[in-house]
Design an enzyme around this catalytic site. Sequence first.
Site, PDB file in Angstrom:
ATOM      1  N   ASN A  75      66.588 -92.358  12.064  1.00  0.00           N
ATOM      2  CA  ASN A  75      67.142 -91.593  10.945  1.00  0.00           C
ATOM      3  C   ASN A  75      68.455 -90.990  11.434  1.00  0.00           C
ATOM      4  O   ASN A  75      68.457 -90.232  12.406  1.00  0.00           O
ATOM      5  CB  ASN A  75      66.153 -90.497  10.524  1.00  0.00           C
ATOM      6  CG  ASN A  75      66.703 -89.581   9.428  1.00  0.00           C
ATOM      7  OD1 ASN A  75      66.282 -88.444   9.307  1.00  0.00           O
ATOM      8  ND2 ASN A  75      67.636 -90.068   8.629  1.00  0.00           N
ATOM      9  N   GLY A  76      69.540 -91.328  10.776  1.00  0.00           N
ATOM     10  CA  GLY A  76      70.847 -90.809  11.188  1.00  0.00           C
ATOM     11  C   GLY A  76      71.877 -91.904  11.114  1.00  0.00           C
ATOM     12  O   GLY A  76      71.681 -92.928  10.451  1.00  0.00           O
ATOM     13  N   CYS A  81      67.291 -92.257   5.456  1.00  0.00           N
ATOM     14  CA  CYS A  81      66.064 -92.720   6.077  1.00  0.00           C
ATOM     15  C   CYS A  81      65.042 -91.617   6.291  1.00  0.00           C
ATOM     16  O   CYS A  81      65.376 -90.451   6.384  1.00  0.00           O
ATOM     17  CB  CYS A  81      66.337 -93.310   7.459  1.00  0.00           C
ATOM     18  SG  CYS A  81      67.552 -94.593   7.465  1.00  0.00           S
ATOM     19  N   TYR A 112      68.961 -80.060  -0.602  1.00  0.00           N
ATOM     20  CA  TYR A 112      68.609 -81.179  -1.468  1.00  0.00           C
ATOM     21  C   TYR A 112      67.680 -82.229  -0.851  1.00  0.00           C
ATOM     22  O   TYR A 112      66.729 -82.666  -1.491  1.00  0.00           O
ATOM     23  CB  TYR A 112      69.897 -81.868  -1.943  1.00  0.00           C
ATOM     24  CG  TYR A 112      69.663 -83.091  -2.789  1.00  0.00           C
ATOM     25  CD1 TYR A 112      69.097 -82.976  -4.053  1.00  0.00           C
ATOM     26  CD2 TYR A 112      69.994 -84.351  -2.321  1.00  0.00           C
ATOM     27  CE1 TYR A 112      68.862 -84.094  -4.830  1.00  0.00           C
ATOM     28  CE2 TYR A 112      69.771 -85.487  -3.098  1.00  0.00           C
ATOM     29  CZ  TYR A 112      69.198 -85.356  -4.346  1.00  0.00           C
ATOM     30  OH  TYR A 112      68.968 -86.454  -5.102  1.00  0.00           O
TER      31      TYR A 112
END
Length: 482
Positions: free
Chosen positions: A117-118, A16, A257
């Site tokens: 997010n997570g 996310c 990345y």
Amino acid sequence: MLTTNPFDDDKLREECGIFGIWGADNAASFVALGLHALQHRGQEAAGITTYDGAHFHSHRAMGHVAGGFDREDIIRKLAGRTGIGHVRYSTTGETALRNVQPLYAELNDGGFAVAHNGNLSNAMKVRRTLNRRGSIFQSTSDTEVIIHLVATSSLTAPLDRLTDALKQVEGAYSLLVLTEEGLVACRDPLGIRPLVMGKLGEATIFASETVALDIIGATYLRDVEPGELVLVNNAGIRSYRPFAPAAPRPCVFEHVYFSRPDSVAEGKSVYEVRKNIGAELSREAPVEADYVVPVPDSGVPAAIGFSQASGIPFELGIIRSHYVGRTFIQPSQEVRHLGVKLKHNANSALVHGKRIVLIDDSIVRGTTSVKIVQMMRDAGAKEVHLRIASPPTRHSCFYGVDTPERAKLLAAQMGIEQMADYINADSLAFISIDGLYRALGDQRDATAPQRCDACFTGDYPTSLTDLEDQSGGAPLSLVASR
Ligand code: SF4
């Protein structure tokens, strides 16, 4: 038949990206732009929720931000001077609109929208408890437990209720919460996932990465600190630290990345760190070769660093098509093997008869590496040496990154020499975990690591209540030649 692009299927995927703004006319258009810049963090679906001082407005859609939010009528409908948004990459379970964030609920004290997010590593346990108490869930998202915990909190003040909820969850969360009281940004006590704060005129902005600030012309102010809650409303900006202090453990893979190379993470240029990784790799695992060739696009900065440190010329020996999405229509069984060439193709005129050192960011299942090395050999490369800009990925991530189960991780199943044989590379080497930290300008303290590096080491920084402990694995040497 719709199939997954084999190259994309063999990468870890950030799940996310989040973006929020307080205090700007047409907040939704800024949110849509910010989400565009975060599209690499999630391509399955996107959503925006705004608040106009009286009403909340939401629009959620499957697919890219461009497809879902580039229509003027949709943006106009999302009225208000504050808004939050989310891009999602679906992992386990279904990809359904009901799981697309921001999630929204009408609570006792008004509307509550959340973008996360997570991943909460005890969400299933908390959910079972809430279910027994009568909570009825609308989605299969782990994030929804936060809404129910806020709704059922015995505390009164909205911020106390949110804090009360967050103290009952474990794992990784960078959150944006929009209520009638204001916009709240917060990071879990270990700061596993990133969240930055910026300014555009009078407006305050929060985003997963600085690149989303750049796209709207905002200035980076600072990171939201691990364990910090920042409340923005008409009274100004206030910071709270409701959790017990803990040593931060931000995700090291953001640098390798996930983050875009033009972002700045933890005050460090992602691009520069990736070049440093390549330089470290060339010192740790030197090789005689004619060209350094990146696996595009993510291997490019590390390949530049490897080339500059080793003196071996950098060349584009693989050309990437930018017109292939995560999935594509596979016309028939007969041309299945050609599918890999849709995204990457060897620059045969360059690589023929040459010794190539290929640089990639990671090896997950190994399927991409096998195909890329074979592609180099088919193009006439004399030798193919593979260098990987991260340590061997031996463990799954439970903090918001899509990882295959451990049994499917090549490095969890094989030693380096066996992997080199499997991939058919003349030599294979990974950067060491210490080398990775050095590239970040740090020295790793194995007794108290400064980051989450669990997918390489198995050292998970939180308990994993919902999951069996998958850590372990025999130590393996880092370089093998054949
Ligand atoms: Fe990042 Fe790996 Fe930790 Fe997941 S396990 S948060 S990908 S370092």
